[in-house]
Design an enzyme around this catalytic site. Structure first.
Site, short mmCIF file in Angstrom:
data_model
loop_
_atom_site.label_atom_id
_atom_site.label_comp_id
_atom_site.label_asym_id
_atom_site.label_seq_id
_atom_site.Cartn_x
_atom_site.Cartn_y
_atom_site.Cartn_z
N SER A 1 2.06 2.69 20.93
CA SER A 1 1.37 2.67 22.22
C SER A 1 -0.06 2.17 22.03
CB SER A 1 1.33 4.07 22.84
OG SER A 1 2.64 4.56 22.95
N CYS B 1 -3.86 1.43 21.88
CA CYS B 1 -5.01 2.33 21.74
C CYS B 1 -6.23 1.47 21.43
CB CYS B 1 -4.76 3.35 20.62
SG CYS B 1 -6.14 4.48 20.40
N ASP C 1 1.60 14.00 27.92
CA ASP C 1 2.06 12.68 27.47
C ASP C 1 2.87 12.06 28.60
OD1 ASP C 1 3.04 10.46 26.18
OD2 ASP C 1 3.62 11.54 24.36
N ARG D 1 4.06 8.91 28.69
CA ARG D 1 4.73 7.66 28.29
C ARG D 1 6.24 7.73 28.51
NH1 ARG D 1 2.64 7.27 22.31
NH2 ARG D 1 2.80 9.53 22.56
#
Ligand SMILES: Nc1nc2c(ncn2[C@@H]2O[C@H](COP(=O)(O)OP(=O)(O)OP(=O)(O)O)[C@@H](O)[C@H]2O)c(=O)[nH]1
Length: 440
Positions: free
Chosen positions: A185, A187, A317, A319
């Site tokens: 993911s 960052c 979270d 995601r």
């Protein structure tokens, strides 16, 4: 193929999808890639993905293909970083089992419109072989679109390139290591400005390094290969070359103490590494960079990463892994089995739910936990160097900390109290499957 730029540029501009998202066109934009019968907005249901282009990128971990995807769910440009040396390096191909298929995007290779030209296909990356800087004389050919989607994709133009494997028995399919996959993911802070609040930059670098590492075949496969029963299946090339070792990307990089490892080792049954980093643009565990920055300020007031998210009205979270699963499916990696590089149980569950066959979870150990300097001053390195002598350990440590990295300013490892807290919270509050070293 004509290389006259004038007519080519006209065709390419006409065919360019660049001013629109394939699945989310702006109302005024006419996408010439879509025929009038093509559905612009796909029906609800399973997410659709399309690889819009891919290109070769040289990196410290070897050459790779970067794929850019559009999808029917969001307007983000998710990426697939494909490490598959058999597509670029004849030596790698000769060391790989013949049954190994290239990791290619089905949606990129298929025919997009009637009358599309070879140049259009090459410019979006739908070719086999490699493009060389310098233009003419490239040993590249556009792939025949009509063949795409079949199990074995055979290229037509010069008739001797094969994309798919030729072996079809179940053993042939299993006689290779499964691709190593990381779902990563985005960052910005960790990957671009070297933040030591998290280990994301290091993880991206480490994932690419691990995927590119040559792999030893399992004992069971080796036994089969050497029994002679399957001598006709994929192993014959490697057996001819068994006194050599497949060179690693690291070994060919200047300055590495592994520079001569490939010729010193006498490894057998080592095959080129391969796999994919699916790079999802779900920054900050899905809450976005703005909210992550706000969460960091809460963390500076003493809250941990989970609590900070909750205080801002987010989930710990947010995601999802459905787009990642469709990208893997498009790359032909849904059913054959993958090894998943993660400590996060939600990734394993999320991908499995979406039909991705995970045969193994491979853990990710933070470099700081893997390479620790003890009171005696010796560097204790896990995994790769555990049989090496002190000098080799020292040399490895020097090399590791000074080398150029990808995705992490300064390379090497990240460490510090904020990172420790972050990692501890992931283990203790988010169920990440990794042991905290004693004494931390
Ligand atoms: N909201 C929030 N997101 C963070 C924070 N630190 C890192 N991230 C984001 O977290 C994501 C990485 O997720 P992690 O939980 O570190 O790790 P993971 O990918 O789930 O797990 P592994 O596969 O084991 O690495 C990236 O999108 C980062 O931007 C933080 O403090 N708050």
């Amino acid at each position: 193929m004509s290389m006259d730029p004038t007519p080519i540029s006209q065709t390419l501009q006409l065919a360019s999808p660049s001013s629109s998202n394939y699945f989310h066109p702006s109302p005024s934009f006419h996408n010439p890639l879509l025929s009038s019968s093509s559905p612009v907005i796909p029906p609800p249901g399973r997410i659709k993905v399309r690889c819009m282009a891919r290109t070769r990128i040289p990196t410290p971990h070897g050459e790779l293909f970067l794929h850019l995807y559009h999808n029917s769910h969001d307007q983000k440009e998710h990426l697939a970083i494909v490490i598959d040396p058999i597509q670029l390096d004849p030596a790698a191909k000769s060391f790989a089992p013949k049954s190994r298929k290239e990791i290619r995007s089905i949606s990129l290779d298929e025919k997009w419109r009637e009358g599309e030209t070879d140049m259009e296909r090459v410019v979006r990356g739908a070719y086999v072989g490699r493009l060389l800087p310098g233009g003419e004389g490239n040993n590249t050919q556009p792939i025949e679109p009509t063949q795409v989607g079949q199990d074995d994709i055979t290229m037509g133009i010069d008739g001797d390139e094969q994309i798919g494997g030729t072996e079809s028995s179940s053993f042939a399919e299993e006689e290779d290591v499964k691709p190593l996959v990381r779902i990563h993911s985005e960052c910005y802070t960790g990957e671009t400005i070297g933040s030591m609040r998290c280990d994301c930059g290091e993880q991206l670098d480490e994932a690419m390094r691990l995927i590119a590492l040559p792999q030893e075949l399992s004992k069971q496969i080796q036994a089969h290969l050497h029994s002679g029963v399957h001598a006709h299946q994929g192993s014959d090339n490697r057996q001819d070359l068994k006194t050599e070792a497949f060179p690693t990307p690291e070994s060919s990089r200047a300055g590495s103490p592994h520079a001569d490892r490939a010729t010193v080792d006498n490894r057998r049954d080592v095959v080129p590494g391969r796999g994919v980093v699916i790079y999802l643009r779900q920054e900050g565990r899905g809450i976005g960079l703005l909210e992550k920055i706000r969460a960091y300020n809460l963390q500076d007031l003493g809250h941990d990463t989970v609590t900070a998210n909750l205080m801002l009205g987010h989930g710990a979270d947010e995601r999802k892994y459905d787009i990642a699963a469709e990208m893997l499916r498009d790359l032909g990696l849904a059913e054959g089995g993958i090894r998943l590089l993660t400590n996060n149980p939600e990734k394993v569950e999320g991908l499995s739910r979406e039909g991705i066959r995970i045969v193994e979870r491979v853990g990710m150990t933070p470099r700081d936990w893997k390479c620790t300097t003890q009171d005696d001053g010796h560097v204790h390195v896990g995994l790769e160097k555990n049989n090496a002598g002190e000098d080799a350990e020292k040399e490895y440590e020097d090399w590791r900390t000074r080398r150029a990295g990808v995705g992490l300013i300064g390379a090497g490892k990240v460490k510090g109290p904020e990172l420790e807290k972050y990692l501890r919270t992931k283990v203790e509050r988010m169920g990440h499957m990794i042991d905290i070293p004693e004494g931390l």
